[in-house]
Design an enzyme around this catalytic site. Sequence first.
Site, mmCIF file in Angstrom:
data_model
loop_
_atom_site.group_PDB
_atom_site.id
_atom_site.type_symbol
_atom_site.label_atom_id
_atom_site.label_comp_id
_atom_site.label_asym_id
_atom_site.label_seq_id
_atom_site.Cartn_x
_atom_site.Cartn_y
_atom_site.Cartn_z
ATOM 1 N N SER A 93 4.659 12.684 3.524
ATOM 2 C CA SER A 93 5.739 13.483 3.899
ATOM 3 C C SER A 93 5.403 14.844 3.986
ATOM 4 O O SER A 93 4.445 15.248 4.535
ATOM 5 C CB SER A 93 7.069 13.270 3.074
ATOM 6 N N ASP A 150 9.711 4.900 11.152
ATOM 7 C CA ASP A 150 10.042 6.191 10.506
ATOM 8 C C ASP A 150 10.692 7.082 11.266
ATOM 9 O O ASP A 150 10.358 7.604 12.279
ATOM 10 C CB ASP A 150 8.493 6.732 9.997
ATOM 11 N N HIS A 156 8.645 5.149 6.209
ATOM 12 C CA HIS A 156 8.050 6.332 5.779
ATOM 13 C C HIS A 156 7.012 5.971 4.649
ATOM 14 O O HIS A 156 7.285 5.575 3.707
ATOM 15 C CB HIS A 156 9.205 7.243 4.971
#
Length: 519
Positions: free
Chosen positions: A180, A449, A475
Site C-alpha cells: 500500500s 484491488d 489488496h
Amino acid sequence: MSRVLFLLAVGLIGIVLCHVSPPMVNGRPRGGLVASDSDPEGPSSEDKYMVYSNITQLVDHFSNGTNTATWRQFYNKTVGYVFLMIGGEGSISVTNGDKWVRHEAETMMTWAAEFGAAAFQVEHRFYGSKDFSPIGDQTTNSLKLLTIDQALADIKEFITQMNALYFPKDKPIWITFGGSYPGSLSAWFRETYPEMTAGAVSSSSAVHVFVDYYGYAINTEKTYRTVSDSCGDVIKRAFQSLVQKAYDGTASRTLLKQKFNLCEDFDDTKLSKSVQFFFQTVYGYFQGINQYTGDNRNNATRNGLGVPAACNILNNGTLGDEITRVVKVMDFYDSWYPIQKGCRANNYTAFIQTYSDTTMPDDDTISTRSWIWQTCTELGYYQTTDGGNGGIFGSTVPLDFFADQCIDLFGPEYTLDNTFKLVDQVRTKYGGADAYRGTNVCFPNGSFDPWQDLGHKSNNTNNNVDSWLIDGTAHCADMYPARDSDNQSLKDARQRIHDHLKRWLSDAQAIRQGSSGEN
C-alpha cells in the site's frame, strides 16, 4: 530536543461530542491499510528473539544545517542480506504492528529464513506515539515535516545506522518491502537512493498519486458485479432509495438513524455535509469488505469476510428490502470489527473535533490525523463517487467532502487547488506510474484491488521493473501467509517475487565479492 519512537525487530535468521471512528477514513481502515493480525497463522518469534530499540534521526533532513534537532525513531531488528519492511499508516508496537517480523509465516519472513537474511521493520515518522515523534505534537506547523522526502531520508539514515551498528565489517545487501502506501515508499526509495539497496518489492502500491480517485468506486463495483451482477443491482437500488430518504425530511432521517444504529441525529443545519458523512460511512463498509476480499489478512478475512459473503446477504430477499440487507452487511462486518459505543458515527463536526486534537492522545487520533494530512498535501487518494450517477453508489460522496476536511483540520490555506498542485508535484517528481525511473522493482497488484488503477502496470525490462495483476486477489494479498487454498495466480506471484529476490541478491553478492577481491 524532540523525540520519536521507531521499532526494530529481529526475526530469526464547545460542546462535547462522542465520536466513533468510521470503518474507513480516506481509504484507510482502522489500524491502517496493512494492519495487524491478533491471531496469526503459523509460529511467532519468541520475545527473546525480538529486539525493540531506537535511533536518533534529524527532525528535518533538508534544513541545510539550520535545524539540527533530532528525534528517536522506533525500529524492529535480527548477515550479508537484510530485508526491511517499511512502515506507514500506523504505529509499530508489540501488540500489533510488529507482525511483519514477529510472525514467521508472513511472506517476507519465510524468505528471510530461506535466504538467511536479517529482518528489520521501521516505523514512519508521525505515526508512532507522542514520545517517539519528531516534534511531540501534530500541529499544522509540525506536520509540515511529515513528507515523503523526509520519510525516505529517514529510511536512508536508518540503513546507514544499522550498517554501522550491526554490520560494521560487512557490506550488507538490503531489500526493501512494503504494501500500500509503504509499498510506494519502497519503490520511491529505490528510485531516490538506488545505492542503498539491491531491489524493492512494492505490493499494491498507488504510486500514481491522484486527487479525485473515483476509479476506486468503479473498481469496487466491478468486484461486486464479478461475484454477482444481481448483488451490484441490489446495492444500486439501496443507494438510490437511501438518497431519497436522506432528503425526505427530518422524520425520514430519524428513521434512517434508527435503521442504521447511528449515534447521532443528522445535523439539519449542515444537511449536505451530514448526509455526505452518512454515505461515506455506508460506502466505507463496502470498501472495507472489497479491499481485502479473499486475503489471508486476519481471522475475519480468513473466515469469510469478503464480497462473496456480502453478496449472499444482499441477494437473500427473505432478509427484507434492499436497505435492510445493506444494514445486514454492515452488521456482518461489525461482527468481526465491533464498533465503539455500540453505534455508528454520524456527525461530521464530531469527526473534525476528534481529529483536530494535536496532542497525540492515542494511536487512532495520531494515525488518522497524519493520514489525512498526507492525503491533503501529497497523496490525494480521495475515493469519491464522482464517476457518474450510473455507478451503484450514485454520486453520494463528492470531492468536496474530502477537500473540506483539509481546510477544517489544517487551515484555510489547505484548499482543493493547493492539494491538486502538491499532488501533481509528487507525481512529477517520482514519475507516477507512467515515468517511474527505479530499477530492480516488483509491482504486484490484485485484480480485485480497488487501488489497482493507481499502480504501476507497465513492465520495463531495461530497468528490470516487473508489474502484473494477480488474478482473483485484493489488496497486498502476496504479503500475507501462504495457504494451500490460495489461487494458483497468487502462488505464482509469490514465486515470481521470490525469483526476482534471488536474482537481485545473487547479482549484488557478485558485485560485493568482486569489490572485496579488488581490495
